[in-house]
Design a protein around this motif. Structure first.
Motif, PDB file in Angstrom:
ATOM      1  N   PHE A  19       0.805  -1.230   0.000  1.00 29.13           N
ATOM      2  CA  PHE A  19       0.000   0.000   0.000  1.00 29.13           C
ATOM      3  C   PHE A  19       0.836   1.278   0.000  1.00 29.13           C
ATOM      4  O   PHE A  19       0.412   2.297  -0.517  1.00 29.13           O
ATOM      5  N   GLY A  20       2.006   1.239   0.657  1.00 33.81           N
ATOM      6  CA  GLY A  20       2.795   2.454   0.810  1.00 33.81           C
ATOM      7  C   GLY A  20       4.267   2.179   0.643  1.00 33.81           C
ATOM      8  O   GLY A  20       4.753   1.071   0.916  1.00 33.81           O
ATOM      9  N   VAL A  21       5.031   3.200   0.183  1.00 34.76           N
ATOM     10  CA  VAL A  21       6.461   3.046  -0.041  1.00 34.76           C
ATOM     11  C   VAL A  21       7.142   4.384   0.220  1.00 34.76           C
ATOM     12  O   VAL A  21       6.561   5.445  -0.004  1.00 34.76           O
ATOM     13  N   CYS A  22       8.376   4.324   0.744  1.00 31.95           N
ATOM     14  CA  CYS A  22       9.166   5.540   0.908  1.00 31.95           C
ATOM     15  C   CYS A  22      10.636   5.198   0.724  1.00 31.95           C
ATOM     16  O   CYS A  22      11.046   4.025   0.790  1.00 31.95           O
ATOM     17  N   LEU A  23      11.436   6.230   0.480  1.00 27.90           N
ATOM     18  CA  LEU A  23      12.873   6.101   0.261  1.00 27.90           C
ATOM     19  C   LEU A  23      13.611   6.975   1.267  1.00 27.90           C
ATOM     20  O   LEU A  23      13.223   8.118   1.504  1.00 27.90           O
ATOM     21  N   ASP A  24      14.699   6.445   1.863  1.00 27.61           N
ATOM     22  CA  ASP A  24      15.499   7.292   2.733  1.00 27.61           C
ATOM     23  C   ASP A  24      16.599   7.962   1.910  1.00 27.61           C
ATOM     24  O   ASP A  24      16.753   7.673   0.705  1.00 27.61           O
ATOM     25  N   PRO A  25      17.356   8.907   2.481  1.00 24.62           N
ATOM     26  CA  PRO A  25      18.359   9.638   1.693  1.00 24.62           C
ATOM     27  C   PRO A  25      19.408   8.766   1.025  1.00 24.62           C
ATOM     28  O   PRO A  25      20.035   9.170   0.047  1.00 24.62           O
ATOM     29  N   SER A  26      19.612   7.552   1.556  1.00 23.26           N
ATOM     30  CA  SER A  26      20.597   6.636   0.965  1.00 23.26           C
ATOM     31  C   SER A  26      20.014   5.777  -0.149  1.00 23.26           C
ATOM     32  O   SER A  26      20.730   4.986  -0.767  1.00 23.26           O
ATOM     33  N   GLY A  27      18.711   5.910  -0.386  1.00 22.90           N
ATOM     34  CA  GLY A  27      18.063   5.129  -1.421  1.00 22.90           C
ATOM     35  C   GLY A  27      17.475   3.824  -0.958  1.00 22.90           C
ATOM     36  O   GLY A  27      16.952   3.056  -1.772  1.00 22.90           O
TER      37      GLY A  27
END
Length: 276
Positions: free
Chosen positions: A242-250
Motif C-alpha cells: 500500500f505504501g512506499v518511501c525512500l530514505d536519503p541513501s536510497g
C-alpha cells in the motif's frame, strides 16, 4: 491523501459532494463528487482550498508536496477544468495528474485514458522538478511515449513527467489484473513504486508467476530510468503493498498486507501478516 512540505505546511487531497467548509468558506461540488486539495499551516490554520471537478465523479487519490510544488493525482469523468485547461475523459474514468504551486494555483495538468476505467493512486516529487505517479489502465493508452496496451485486463502503470509536464517515461506491468498504489522519490530523481498483481506479471523483463491471489510488487528506478531491481511478495493467499518511501541513501521501506508467510527476496527470514 496527505503530504507535508519542508516548512511543515499540510496538504490534503480527497473528494466531497454537496458542500463543505475547509476553513475558508463553503465550497459546493458541481457534480456527483468533486476532487479537492486543501492546505493548512503546521499549527492547523487554513491556508487555501481548491475544488477540482466537473459534472461527473472526480476523485483525488494521491498528493505530494516539495519545494513549493504540490502534485495531485486521481480519476475524473466527463469534462473537468483543473485550473489550466478543460480535460475530457475518454471513457468511464481517466487518470489525471495536476501540479499546483504553494498558493494552490495550477501550473499544468495532464490526463490519459481509454474507453474503460483508469485511475492514479500514488505520486511523488523530486528536487529535479519531476512528477512520478502510478495507477492502472485498461485498453490502449498513450501516456506520451507511445501506446501501451493492456487489452481487457487491468495493468499497473508507472510514469514520470518533467517539470513542465512533458513526458519523461512510462512503463506498464502486464498481468491478469493489478494496480500501482504508491510512489516515492529521492531528491536526486530515483523512484520506487508499489502495488499488486494477479496471475503472472512482467516486471521490466522479468516474468513472475504467482502462487495464490493478489501478490505485492516493489520496483525501483534510478534517475535516468534504469531499473536496478524489482521484487514481489507472494504466498498462497493474498498480498498487496500500500505504501512506499525512500530514505536519503536510497533504501526502500514498504508497508502492506500479507495473507501468509512471505520471504522477501534476499531476506534471511520470512515475515507474516496480516499487516507489515
Amino acid at each position: 491523501g496527505v503530504a507535508v512540505d519542508e516548512s511543515g505546511n499540510v496538504f490534503v487531497a480527497g473528494s466531497f459532494n454537496d458542500s463543505v467548509d475547509f476553513g475558508g468558506g463553503t465550497v459546493a461540488s458541481s457534480g456527483q463528487d468533486d476532487a479537492f486539495v486543501a492546505s493548512y499551516t503546521s499549527d492547523g490554520a487554513f491556508r487555501w482550498a481548491r475544488r477540482l471537478g466537473g459534472g461527473g465523479r472526480d476523485f483525488a487519490e494521491g498528493i505530494a508536496a516539495r519545494r513549493g510544488r504540490v502534485a495531485v493525482v486521481g480519476e475524473f469523468e466527463n469534462v473537468v477544468s483543473f485550473g489550466d485547461a478543460a480535460r475530457t475523459s475518454a471513457g468511464a474514468g481517466d487518470i489525471f495528474v495536476a501540479l499546483l504551486d504553494d498558493t494552490g494555483t495550477t501550473a499544468w495538468s495532464r490526463a490519459w485514458g481509454s474507453a474503460e476505467r483508469e485511475y492514479a493512486s500514488g505520486v511523488a516529487l523530486d528536487d529535479l522538478g519531476r512528477v512520478s505517479w502510478t495507477g492502472h489502465f485498461t485498453g490502449s493508452v498513450d501516456f506520451g511515449g507511445g501506446s501501451l496496451d493492456a487489452g481487457s485486463e487491468k495493468h499497473p502503470v508507472v510514469g514520470s513527467l518533467d517539470p513542465d509536464g512533458a513526458f519523461f517515461r512510462a512503463r506498464s506491468y502486464p498481468t491478469q489484473a493489478g494496480e500501482g498504489l504508491a510512489a516515492a522519490a529521492l531528491p536526486t530523481g530515483g523512484t520506487a513504486f508499489a502495488g499488486w498483481w494477479y496471475g503472472t506479471v512482467a516486471l521490466d523483463g522479468t516474468t513472475v508467476t504467482g502462487t495464490g491471489g493478489r501478490e505485492g510488487f516493489l520496483t525501483r528506478y534510478d534517475a535516468d530510468g534504469a531499473s536496478p531491481w524489482a521484487t514481489t511478495l507472494s504466498s498462497a493467499n493474498w498480498e498487496q503493498t500500500f505504501g512506499v518511501c525512500l530514505d536519503p541513501s536510497g533504501n526502500v521501506a514498504v508497508t502492506g498486507q500479507l495473507g501468509g508467510e512471505v520471504t522477501p527476496e534476499g531476506a534471511g527470514a520470512s515475515i507474516a501478516g496480516p499487516i507489515f
